[in-house]
Design an enzyme around this catalytic site. Structure first.
Site, mmCIF file in Angstrom:
data_model
loop_
_atom_site.group_PDB
_atom_site.id
_atom_site.type_symbol
_atom_site.label_atom_id
_atom_site.label_comp_id
_atom_site.label_asym_id
_atom_site.label_seq_id
_atom_site.Cartn_x
_atom_site.Cartn_y
_atom_site.Cartn_z
ATOM 1 N N SER A 132 0.857 -1.189 0.000
ATOM 2 C CA SER A 132 0.000 0.000 0.000
ATOM 3 C C SER A 132 0.892 1.237 0.000
ATOM 4 C CB SER A 132 -0.862 0.006 1.279
ATOM 5 O OG SER A 132 -1.411 1.280 1.515
ATOM 6 N N TYR A 142 -1.394 -1.083 10.556
ATOM 7 C CA TYR A 142 -1.537 -1.255 9.098
ATOM 8 C C TYR A 142 -0.272 -0.765 8.390
ATOM 9 C CZ TYR A 142 -3.714 -1.131 4.448
ATOM 10 O OH TYR A 142 -4.007 -1.334 3.110
HETATM 11 N N1 NAD Z 1 -8.731 -0.743 -1.480
HETATM 12 C C1 NAD Z 1 -7.701 0.076 -1.365
HETATM 13 O O1 NAD Z 1 -7.841 1.302 -1.546
HETATM 14 C C2 NAD Z 1 -6.329 -0.483 -1.049
HETATM 15 C C3 NAD Z 1 -5.245 0.385 -1.145
HETATM 16 C C4 NAD Z 1 -3.964 -0.094 -0.877
HETATM 17 C C5 NAD Z 1 -3.776 -1.421 -0.541
HETATM 18 N N2 NAD Z 1 -4.833 -2.257 -0.432
HETATM 19 C C6 NAD Z 1 -4.567 -3.650 -0.078
HETATM 20 O O2 NAD Z 1 -5.066 -4.502 -1.083
HETATM 21 C C7 NAD Z 1 -5.480 -5.733 -0.511
HETATM 22 C C8 NAD Z 1 -6.918 -6.024 -0.921
HETATM 23 O O3 NAD Z 1 -7.727 -4.954 -0.469
HETATM 24 P P1 NAD Z 1 -9.260 -4.775 -0.928
HETATM 25 O O4 NAD Z 1 -9.547 -3.324 -0.899
HETATM 26 O O5 NAD Z 1 -9.514 -5.562 -2.142
HETATM 27 O O6 NAD Z 1 -9.975 -5.426 0.336
HETATM 28 P P2 NAD Z 1 -11.333 -6.262 0.414
HETATM 29 O O7 NAD Z 1 -11.727 -6.237 1.848
HETATM 30 O O8 NAD Z 1 -12.300 -5.805 -0.626
HETATM 31 O O9 NAD Z 1 -10.854 -7.743 0.018
HETATM 32 C C9 NAD Z 1 -9.986 -8.462 0.860
HETATM 33 C C10 NAD Z 1 -10.215 -9.938 0.615
HETATM 34 O O10 NAD Z 1 -9.370 -10.668 1.518
HETATM 35 C C11 NAD Z 1 -10.126 -11.666 2.169
HETATM 36 N N3 NAD Z 1 -9.547 -11.943 3.487
HETATM 37 C C12 NAD Z 1 -9.553 -11.141 4.577
HETATM 38 N N4 NAD Z 1 -8.984 -11.766 5.629
HETATM 39 C C13 NAD Z 1 -8.601 -12.993 5.179
HETATM 40 C C14 NAD Z 1 -7.983 -14.107 5.801
HETATM 41 N N5 NAD Z 1 -7.638 -14.077 7.093
HETATM 42 N N6 NAD Z 1 -7.732 -15.202 5.058
HETATM 43 C C15 NAD Z 1 -8.092 -15.249 3.740
HETATM 44 N N7 NAD Z 1 -8.712 -14.223 3.112
HETATM 45 C C16 NAD Z 1 -8.955 -13.110 3.810
HETATM 46 C C17 NAD Z 1 -11.544 -11.098 2.278
HETATM 47 O O11 NAD Z 1 -12.515 -12.102 2.458
HETATM 48 C C18 NAD Z 1 -11.663 -10.357 0.938
HETATM 49 O O12 NAD Z 1 -12.178 -11.185 -0.081
HETATM 50 C C19 NAD Z 1 -5.298 -5.593 1.009
HETATM 51 O O13 NAD Z 1 -4.073 -6.191 1.385
HETATM 52 C C20 NAD Z 1 -5.253 -4.087 1.198
HETATM 53 O O14 NAD Z 1 -4.504 -3.732 2.331
HETATM 54 C C21 NAD Z 1 -6.122 -1.820 -0.681
#
Ligand code: NAD
Length: 259
Positions: A140, A153
């Site tokens: 991130s 985080y």
């Molecule tokens: N959305 C953003 O703006 C953003 C920005 C930077 C980084 N990220 C990173 O990208 C990644 C995905 O984020 P997102 O926005 O798609 O989140 P999201 O919550 O939409 O999806 C996360 C997925 O991970 C799964 N998950 C959560 N805990 C789990 C576990 N213990 N075991 C297995 N699966 C698990 C959830 O069920 C979900 O399907 C994360 O690591 C997040 O930190 C997101």
């Protein structure tokens, strides 16, 4: 196609960015292992990708589940060419109120799982013939800049980028590349929650536009495209990088909001 017949494991692929990564990899010819704690969502995504995808219900905080996911990939597709450590949880609470269980939940989900699944998968990548592979950690912009109230985080995401560098140099000579991708604000549930919580939606949209030079949130598919490229042989000389995919958010010194 970028990933023809390559087996790629994507964690957290039951929704959001992980689902988009799985879809782009599949479009590029990969055999995709869709790993998620939400069994029904993993099954939904894998079913929509067809016979070249496999759903594995797994909690990445559990070591046994990590082993099982890697084993399922090899049983079904014979080898593992790519790993995307994407499963993660967001976190927001003042530092002075953060508890040991908050820390454990965020670090175990985001960083510990990334460390030990990489270990399990890299062992297999080294042992298979031909050996080698590519690992991408979805970190991130929090890996390079902080906001108040997100300490665990920020630590987890900086750790994921640091781990990519450490493994890149340890395994470069043995044909394994390891990189991280650092997204900015992506159009997933996090963005929908931010909008829903905003007392004034127009002001919320204007605030974010003023903080993102491309003046829009990023589509999850765009992170999928970058990740598929890093997994592919086209990225053969890229290892140890932390690729920032934030529309310029962290490149600008100050927001353009009027004071
Ligand atoms: N959305 C953003 O703006 C953003 C920005 C930077 C980084 N990220 C990173 O990208 C990644 C995905 O984020 P997102 O926005 O798609 O989140 P999201 O919550 O939409 O999806 C996360 C997925 O991970 C799964 N998950 C959560 N805990 C789990 C576990 N213990 N075991 C297995 N699966 C698990 C959830 O069920 C979900 O399907 C994360 O690591 C997040 O930190 C997101």
């Amino acid at each position: 196609m970028l990933l023809e017949s390559k087996c790629v494991i994507v964690t957290g692929a039951g929704g959001g960015i992980g689902e988009a990564i799985a879809r782009v990899c599949s479009r590029e010819g990969a055999l995709v292992v869709v790993v998620d704690i939400r069994e029904a969502e993993a099954a939904r995504v894998a079913a929509s990708l067809g016979p070249n995808a496999l759903a594995v219900a797994a909690d990445v905080r559990r070591d046994g589940d990590l082993e099982r996911a890697a084993e399922a990939a090899v049983q079904r597709f014979g080898r593992i060419d790519g790993l995307v450590n994407n499963a993660g949880v967001d976190f927001s609470k003042p530092f002075l109120e953060t508890t040991p269980s908050d820390w454990d939940r965020v670090i175990n989900t985001n960083l510990r799982s990334c460390f030990f699944l990489s270990q399990i998968v890299i062992r297999r990548m080294l042992a298979q013939t031909p050996s080698g592979g590519s690992v991408v950690n979805i970190s991130s912009v929090h890996s390079i800049a902080g906001v108040p109230g997100a300490a665990p985080y920020d630590v987890s995401k900086a750790g994921m980028a640091g781990l990519a560098r450490a493994l890149a140099v340890e395994f470069a000579a043995r044909g394994i590349r390891v990189n991280s991708v650092s997204p900015g604000l992506i159009d997933t549930q996090i963005w929908r929650d931010l909008q829903a919580a905003a007392p004034d939606l127009e002001a919320c949209l204007a605030y974010w536009r003023s903080n993102i030079p491309i003046e829009r949130v990023i589509d999850p598919r765009e992170i999928g495209e970058l990740t598929a490229f890093l997994l592919s042989d086209r990225a053969s000389c890229i290892t140890g990088a932390n690729l920032i995919a934030d529309g310029g958010m962290t490149a600008r010194l100050l927001s353009t909001a009027q004071v």
